[in-house]
Motif scaffolding. Structure first.
Motif, mmCIF file in Angstrom:
data_model
loop_
_atom_site.group_PDB
_atom_site.id
_atom_site.type_symbol
_atom_site.label_atom_id
_atom_site.label_comp_id
_atom_site.label_asym_id
_atom_site.label_seq_id
_atom_site.Cartn_x
_atom_site.Cartn_y
_atom_site.Cartn_z
ATOM 1 N N PRO A 47 10.837 32.204 54.890
ATOM 2 C CA PRO A 47 10.572 33.200 53.845
ATOM 3 C C PRO A 47 9.923 32.620 52.595
ATOM 4 N N ASP A 48 10.075 31.305 52.392
ATOM 5 C CA ASP A 48 9.514 30.675 51.187
ATOM 6 C C ASP A 48 8.135 30.063 51.429
ATOM 7 N N ALA A 49 7.593 30.249 52.618
ATOM 8 C CA ALA A 49 6.263 29.720 52.936
ATOM 9 C C ALA A 49 5.240 30.856 52.908
ATOM 10 N N PRO A 50 3.968 30.544 52.743
ATOM 11 C CA PRO A 50 2.930 31.596 52.759
ATOM 12 C C PRO A 50 2.931 32.359 54.075
ATOM 13 N N ARG A 51 2.576 33.629 54.021
ATOM 14 C CA ARG A 51 2.494 34.429 55.237
ATOM 15 C C ARG A 51 1.371 33.888 56.123
ATOM 16 N N PRO A 52 1.584 33.855 57.424
ATOM 17 C CA PRO A 52 0.520 33.390 58.328
ATOM 18 C C PRO A 52 -0.746 34.221 58.168
ATOM 19 N N LEU A 53 -1.893 33.565 58.223
ATOM 20 C CA LEU A 53 -3.185 34.239 58.059
ATOM 21 C C LEU A 53 -3.749 34.746 59.377
ATOM 22 N N ALA A 54 -3.081 34.439 60.478
ATOM 23 C CA ALA A 54 -3.560 34.815 61.810
ATOM 24 C C ALA A 54 -2.346 34.941 62.729
ATOM 25 N N PRO A 55 -2.533 35.279 63.998
ATOM 26 C CA PRO A 55 -1.387 35.414 64.904
ATOM 27 C C PRO A 55 -0.786 34.070 65.315
ATOM 28 N N TYR A 56 -0.006 33.486 64.446
ATOM 29 C CA TYR A 56 0.719 32.250 64.741
ATOM 30 C C TYR A 56 2.039 32.285 63.979
ATOM 31 N N SER A 57 2.975 31.484 64.416
ATOM 32 C CA SER A 57 4.283 31.372 63.759
ATOM 33 C C SER A 57 4.274 30.196 62.798
ATOM 34 N N HIS A 58 5.156 30.265 61.806
ATOM 35 C CA HIS A 58 5.297 29.110 60.912
ATOM 36 C C HIS A 58 5.622 27.852 61.709
ATOM 37 N N ALA A 59 6.505 28.000 62.693
ATOM 38 C CA ALA A 59 6.873 26.864 63.540
ATOM 39 C C ALA A 59 7.532 27.387 64.803
ATOM 40 N N ILE A 60 7.542 26.541 65.809
ATOM 41 C CA ILE A 60 8.261 26.812 67.049
ATOM 42 C C ILE A 60 9.204 25.646 67.294
ATOM 43 N N ARG A 61 10.460 26.005 67.559
ATOM 44 C CA ARG A 61 11.429 24.970 67.914
ATOM 45 C C ARG A 61 11.631 24.986 69.421
ATOM 46 N N ALA A 62 11.478 23.831 70.049
ATOM 47 C CA ALA A 62 11.732 23.668 71.476
ATOM 48 C C ALA A 62 12.741 22.543 71.628
ATOM 49 N N GLY A 63 13.976 22.913 71.967
ATOM 50 C CA GLY A 63 15.033 21.910 71.963
ATOM 51 C C GLY A 63 15.272 21.428 70.548
ATOM 52 N N ARG A 64 15.231 20.121 70.337
ATOM 53 C CA ARG A 64 15.412 19.570 68.988
ATOM 54 C C ARG A 64 14.081 19.264 68.305
ATOM 55 N N THR A 65 12.959 19.583 68.974
ATOM 56 C CA THR A 65 11.640 19.310 68.410
ATOM 57 C C THR A 65 11.086 20.560 67.734
#
Length: 205
Positions: A47-65
């Motif tokens: 919520p404290d990061a800029p809104r995505p400018l395109a169809p992508y997520s701020h981040a993806i977590r896969a396991g611990r990565t």
């Protein structure tokens, strides 16, 4: 290594056997808990990061990565580039990365790889000076190259972070108990082998 076999009675041997089984179960559960999130995919929204400018997520977590999308020097309120040149953009991009890391339960020290994209490589030294303040010790691996960046930005930074293994106090306690009981496992087993009939009769009658 353990106690004198002649000092055992069937109740002690039975308790030792139960302790061994409990330790095995505790270690199995601890291992399952540690591996439970391996391979699981979850979307991170900051919520404290800029809104995505395109169809992508701020981040993806896969396991611990945690795989973070590239961050520009966008103000998280106005979603526009900050003014002041490449240094200000780099500073804001790093702050935005920090916001995404926090949303994922991580921090800068968990970052293992950074990719830096420059609109012009002549800005490398200026960005590097800002960057070094966020990774003062044991900095992550890094790749840098020049390319055209969206929104007319001068720099873009993306990162990969790895969360540390979860601490399991209960599991640690179980391991300690298992280590303590290890010295009685072999004597208990030998006792059962030598006195199986007597143990059976005691339990039966």
């Amino acid at each position: 290594m353990g106690r004198n076999l002649e000092g055992w009675n069937w109740r002690e041997a039975l308790m030792a056997a139960v302790a061994v089984l409990a330790c095995a179960a505790a270690n199995s559960n601890a291992s399952a808990d540690g591996d439970a999130d391996v391979g699981q995919r979850s979307v991170i929204f900051a919520p404290d990061a800029p809104r995505p400018l395109a169809p992508y997520s701020h981040a993806i977590r896969a396991g611990r990565t945690i795989y973070l999308s590239g961050q520009l020097g966008l103000d998280p309120v106005s979603n526009t580039l900050v003014t002041g040149g490449v240094e200000k953009e780099a500073e804001q991009a790093l702050k935005n990365i920090g916001a995404v890391l926090r949303a994922a339960g991580a921090n800068y020290s968990d970052v293992v790889k950074v990719t830096a994209i420059f609109a012009d490589l002549k800005d490398f030294a200026a960005v590097n000076a800002i960057y070094a303040r966020y990774f003062p010790q044991d900095p992550p691996a890094r790749t840098g190259f020049q390319a055209e960046i969206p929104a007319g930005a001068l720099v873009e930074l993306e990162a990969i972070a790895v969360l540390p293994p979860p601490t399991n106090n209960t599991g640690n306690g179980s391991n300690a108990a298992c280590n303590t009981s290890a010295s009685i496992i072999i004597p208990a087993f030998l006792f059962f082998l030598r006195h199986a009939s007597a143990v059976h009769l005691c339990i039966k009658y």
